[in-house]
Structures are given as structure tokens and as C-alpha cells.
Design an enzyme around this catalytic site. Structure first.
Site, PDB file in Angstrom:
ATOM      1  N   ASP A  93       0.884  -1.174   0.000  1.00  0.00           N
ATOM      2  CA  ASP A  93       0.000   0.000   0.000  1.00  0.00           C
ATOM      3  C   ASP A  93       0.919   1.222   0.000  1.00  0.00           C
ATOM      4  OD1 ASP A  93      -2.184   1.733   0.288  1.00  0.00           O
ATOM      5  OD2 ASP A  93      -2.053   1.665   2.466  1.00  0.00           O
ATOM      6  N   GLU A 117      -1.498  -1.479  -4.468  1.00  0.00           N
ATOM      7  CA  GLU A 117      -2.764  -0.762  -4.595  1.00  0.00           C
ATOM      8  C   GLU A 117      -2.624   0.384  -5.594  1.00  0.00           C
ATOM      9  OE1 GLU A 117      -5.080  -0.542  -0.999  1.00  0.00           O
ATOM     10  OE2 GLU A 117      -5.820   1.442  -1.533  1.00  0.00           O
ATOM     11  N   ASP A 159      -2.198   0.877   7.536  1.00  0.00           N
ATOM     12  CA  ASP A 159      -1.391   0.763   6.314  1.00  0.00           C
ATOM     13  C   ASP A 159      -0.964  -0.685   6.065  1.00  0.00           C
ATOM     14  OD1 ASP A 159      -1.302   3.532   5.468  1.00  0.00           O
ATOM     15  OD2 ASP A 159      -0.085   3.880   7.247  1.00  0.00           O
TER      16      ASP A 159
END
Lengths: 179, 179
Positions: free
Chosen positions: B7, B67, B139
Site C-alpha cells: 500500500d 494498490e 497501512d
């Protein structure tokens, strides 16, 4: 002192390698790294990353400088350009090169003498300053311009004699001495 | 099959490593890579690049997923996020890992079952799906979610038996089979 300049872009990344001996600048190499728009983003970033790495291996620069990119009217383009620039910088720092950043304005001022110069004027002045036999494309010329800008910025530092690493990093980053 | 999920972010990049045995998923590791906002951009990108490289060396993933980031209201933030993502992807492709991309929507659908899930719901479901003893930060949880999304996406492919590399790349990229 060999300086590598980079003009980042997702489709085309320009590069320029120059040599600085005292106050004399000389041309070594320039060109572009192109990515295939038909491939996915990770594949395109890989081409940029590996292309920059190969240039570093081939020409062994002592330092590098990269153009700061501006925000595009299209936010999606901004995001793509940012990722291309991230790949180019990653490739430089992966080999422990110090990377300076300059805005297009700083590059034009350093190469042409004022910030409103057109791309063609940058090309012309790059050819003249480096006594090149031919005219490079605009992306390669911009990259050579970034390298020239960095070479000139280091001139200012040389006047001060030996500089602490922190001060040198600061001035390289901003293109001029602060404080 | 070991899957690394990322991420990306300039200040904090989350990572999550999971194992897939048949239809069973297991937790291996997760955490964050943080950069110092007081340092310059190339230095921060270097931390992300080297951090991801170290995770790849440590856990030896077979594939990676990252992502897709959305365009921020602040164009300058979009540019910074793009560069951080570019550094993370560069680090993955530099080691010849295949990198799949998923939107936050795809991740939420894969992990929680619908696209409107809150961050806390993603955390909860990640803990449950991976039978974790503790709750990872948001996260790290998002990164584990990306890895789970990729694991589920590969399930669909397994039904088709052996796939040509091109087809596999296509489906990994889009998160579902096309055509």
C-alpha cells in the site's frame, strides 16, 4: 566531473551526460528512453528504471540532476508522470548517486539566461554551450540543460571552497545557496 | 505461494506478506516503511526503494500486488504519491517480480465483500481471514488486503488450469479475467 541530467516522462525520458573540467563543459552523450504505451505500468516503469541504470553503468557519472515536473491539468497524467519520475530517481539513488532537482525555470535561466525561453532556444544554447556537432531532440536537449544547470550551480559552490556535506546537499537541491 | 502486498505512500508505505496453500491463506509478516519528511525527495524515495528491496530479500515472494492510488484533491500531493508508488514498483520489478495492480474498491470487495467498507472493517476481516493474533495498523492491513485480493484473483485462474503467460498477466493486472 561527469554529470548526468534527466528529463523524466512516462512515454519518453531524456538523458544527457556532460563533462566539466574547471569551467569548461563538454558533451559526452544524450538520448531518450522510450516505453511502449501498449504495456502495463509496472513494465513501463521497469524500462525506465533499467534504462537509467544502464546509462549510469555506461557513463559512470559522479552526480545526477533531474528536472522537477509540474502538475498537469489532467490529474491522471500527473499521477503517471510522478510514477515515471519516481522510477528514474529510484534508479539513480539505488546506485548511491546524489540527485539534485531543478525546476524547468531554473534550467532555462541557467542555459538561455531567462525563464521564458522556448524549447528551441534551449536546444540551440545546449548545442552552443557543449559545442555539439548536431542538434539533439527536445527531450535529450532538456536533459543536457538540466546537467548544465547543475554544473553551473556547482560553480557557485566552488567559490566557497570546501563545503560541509549538509550545505552542499542544500545548495544542490535548491539550485542556489540558501542562508 | 508467497504473495507480497504493498500500500504505497510517501510518508508511510504498508507491506503485507501472506502464504497461499491451496485455498488456505496464512499470515507471514506485515509492517510499514516510513520516510523522514525533513529529508529531500530523492532520499525519501531511496528509503522506500531499499525498504521494499529488503522485504523481497527477506521473504522471497513469488509475486507482488500493489494498490492503485487515486488522484488527490491536491495536485502536488498526487505528484508526490505518484513518485512514492513509482519507487515501490521499481523496487519490485528490479527483482523481476510480476506486479499486479488493484484499486482500493477491488481490495475492499475481495476482503470485506463490498466496496464501501471502512478501514476498520478491512483491518477486522484481514485479522479474521489470516487468523492473526493481533491487529495490524491500517497501512499494514491495507497491504495485507491487497495480497489477499491477489490471492483470490489467482483462484479464478486456477479453475482454468494452466494459463498462457499473456493471459495470466492480463488477468492479474485487471483483477479478473477478461474475454
Amino acid at each position: 566531473m561527469i554529470i548526468l541530467g534527466i528529463d523524466p516522462g512516462l512515454r519518453t525520458t531524456g538523458f544527457g551526460v556532460i563533462e566539466k573540467n574547471g569551467s569548461k563543459l563538454g558533451y559526452i552523450a544524450s538520448g531518450t528512453i522510450s516505453t511502449d504505451a501498449a504495456t502495463d505500468l509496472p513494465a513501463r516503469l521497469k524500462v525506465i528504471f533499467q534504462g537509467v541504470a544502464e546509462i549510469v553503468r555506461t557513463y559512470g557519472p559522479d552526480c545526477a540532476a533531474i528536472e522537477k515536473v509540474f502538475v498537469n491539468v489532467n490529474p491522471q497524467s500527473t499521477l503517471l508522470l510522478g510514477q515515471a519520475r519516481g522510477a528514474a530517481i529510484s534508479s539513480l539513488v539505488a546506485t548511491d548517486l546524489l540527485v539534485a532537482e531543478y525546476t524547468a525555470l531554473q534550467v532555462k535561466q541557467a542555459v538561455v539566461g531567462h525563464g521564458k525561453a522556448q524549447k528551441e532556444q534551449v536546444q540551440e544554447m545546449v548545442v552552443r554551450l557543449l559545442q555539439m556537432g548536431g542538434t539533439p531532440g527536445t527531450d535529450a536537449a532538456d536533459a543536457l540543460g538540466v546537467a548544465i544547470c547543475h554544473a553551473n550551480s556547482r560553480d557557485a559552490l566552488a567559490l566557497l571552497g570546501t563545503l560541509a556535506p549538509g550545505l552542499r546537499g542544500l545548495s544542490m537541491k535548491r539550485g542556489r545557496l540558501i542562508g
